[in-house]
Motif scaffolding. Structure first.
Motif, PDB file in Angstrom:
ATOM      1  N   GLU B  52      99.086  86.655  78.955  1.00  0.00           N
ATOM      2  CA  GLU B  52     100.243  86.849  79.405  1.00  0.00           C
ATOM      3  C   GLU B  52     100.748  85.879  80.264  1.00  0.00           C
ATOM      4  O   GLU B  52     101.865  85.134  80.033  1.00  0.00           O
ATOM      5  N   ILE B 104     109.404  86.348  81.029  1.00  0.00           N
ATOM      6  CA  ILE B 104     108.772  87.653  81.490  1.00  0.00           C
ATOM      7  C   ILE B 104     108.805  88.897  80.078  1.00  0.00           C
ATOM      8  O   ILE B 104     107.784  89.350  80.204  1.00  0.00           O
ATOM      9  N   SER B 107     105.998  87.589  77.895  1.00  0.00           N
ATOM     10  CA  SER B 107     104.672  87.927  78.551  1.00  0.00           C
ATOM     11  C   SER B 107     104.420  89.413  78.536  1.00  0.00           C
ATOM     12  O   SER B 107     103.127  89.781  78.286  1.00  0.00           O
ATOM     13  N   PHE B 108     105.605  90.307  78.600  1.00  0.00           N
ATOM     14  CA  PHE B 108     105.179  91.720  78.595  1.00  0.00           C
ATOM     15  C   PHE B 108     104.857  92.014  76.931  1.00  0.00           C
ATOM     16  O   PHE B 108     104.102  92.969  76.869  1.00  0.00           O
TER      17      PHE B 108
END
Lengths: 250, 125
Positions: B52, B104, B107-108
């Motif tokens: 992540e 983000i 990363s998710f």
């Protein structure tokens, strides 16, 4: 998948689960917040037409739309991850199917939030009844109950999916908060952007129109369309949770 | 594969996708999100556990390089730089916020892709 197994998991969560009291407590807080909003709504009565009175169901629905996702996040982020973290999931899945375990958990949370919606709807009904005149609108209350239950169900399925993917509560909470942030980001991209269809917020806000003016004639179809899209959204995330629990090492 | 190499590959692929979407004239938001999802998934497949933060870093870097190149090499970017002032600061601020959100999202995507994959025992850096 076995219905009796789902029932056992659900009943176990409701009556014996350590999390049950905590979930009901937050459900109660949610109802109390809606009560406060309705109680003090006289201060914002100038926003609504005088002839129709204060739309209590609409006020409650706005509270559900804005606070509901956060209450759902707090109550459901650790529903599966806590079992994975402690290792108790191994004992459970040796007795029941993995899919029954997930569905049991989902139905427990869904039942709690349906009860919460029922409580809020009854409160709106009492407020409308106490106001007298022609303000009594059962149709709006029923719509509120169905829409808010489905809206909260969408978030339950999202957080259940993230909880299933996580190895501990910390990761689950972080990722749930991150995903909620992503959904808010998508929703704020504007009305012309297609990303809005990926968020439950869009369907929730769209349903507000039906609570203001219930569509007649062919307009009924739009209500069913909205209900169907929310149901589909919930089903997609629930299917992903089932896929995740089947694929992962526990 | 070493984490450093995976990061480099992520940044290069991200830059290629950035340029491709720019060439196609695709909406910045869609392009940014699609690129982040692709790079995030790719990094999770190559790095494995704990991917992540690498996905976040990689996506943030390629977007930053991409936007710097856009500002320096395109006529519109040059006009914006010459104009300067508060408008440019606001534009850069908004771009940074958007890049942060894309990182983000990537990363998710890495988190979901890693946890949905089978046989995770063999992975990891």
């Amino acid at each position: 998948m076995n219905f009796s197994e789902i029932q056992i998991i659900g009943e176990d969560e409701i009556f014996k689960g350590s999390k049950s009291k905590y979930v009901w407590l937050f459900g109660g807080i949610f109802i109390f917040l809606c009560f406060l909003a309705m109680h003090y709504s006289t201060y914002i009565s100038f926003l609504f037409p005088i002839s129709e009175g204060i739309p209590y169901s609409l006020i409650s629905y706005i509270v559900v739309l804005s606070i509901g996702p956060f209450i759902t996040l707090i109550t459901s982020f650790d529903i599966v991850s806590s079992e994975i973290e402690t290792g108790s999931v191994r004992y459970i899945i040796s007795k029941v199917h993995r899919s029954s375990f997930i569905l049991g958990k989902f139905f427990f949370l869904f039942l709690v939030f349906i009860s919460v919606s029922t409580g809020i709807a009854l409160m709106s009904l009492i407020y409308q009844y106490s106001e007298g005149s022609n303000a009594f609108q059962l149709k709006n209350i029923v719509l509120f109950w169905i829409f808010s239950s489905l809206y909260l169900g969408c978030f339950i399925s999202i957080f259940l999916f993230i909880s299933t993917l996580s190895v501990n509560n910390k990761i689950s909470f972080t990722m749930s908060a991150v995903f909620l942030g992503i959904l808010i980001f998508f929703f704020l991209q504007g009305h012309d952007n297609y990303l809005k269809y990926l968020t439950p917020f869009f369907y929730g806000v769209k349903n507000m129109e039906f609570m203001k003016n219930f569509p007649v004639g062919a307009g009924y179809l739009t209500v069913f369309e909205s209900l169907f899209s929310m149901f589909l959204y919930m089903l997609v995330f629930l299917s992903m949770s089932l896929l995740a629990i089947k694929r992962r090492d526990l | 594969m070493k984490t450093r190499n995976s990061l480099l590959i992520g940044i290069v692929i991200g830059l290629v996708l950035f340029g491709f979407f720019e060439y196609l004239g695709l909406d910045q938001t869609y392009g940014g999100i699609i690129g982040a999802l692709i790079v995030g998934t790719l990094i999770s497949k190559t790095i494995g556990k704990g991917s992540e933060k690498y996905a976040f870093f990689s996506i943030f870097t390629y977007n930053l390089i991409g936007w710097i190149l856009v500002f320096l090499l395109t006529p519109d970017g040059k006009i914006a730089l010459q104009y300067g002032g508060i408008a440019l600061s606001a534009l850069v601020g908004i771009l940074l916020i958007m890049v942060f959100f894309y990182s983000i999202i990537g990363s998710f995507a890495a988190f979901v892709a890693f946890n949905l994959s089978r046989n995770k025992e063999g992975q990891g850096s």
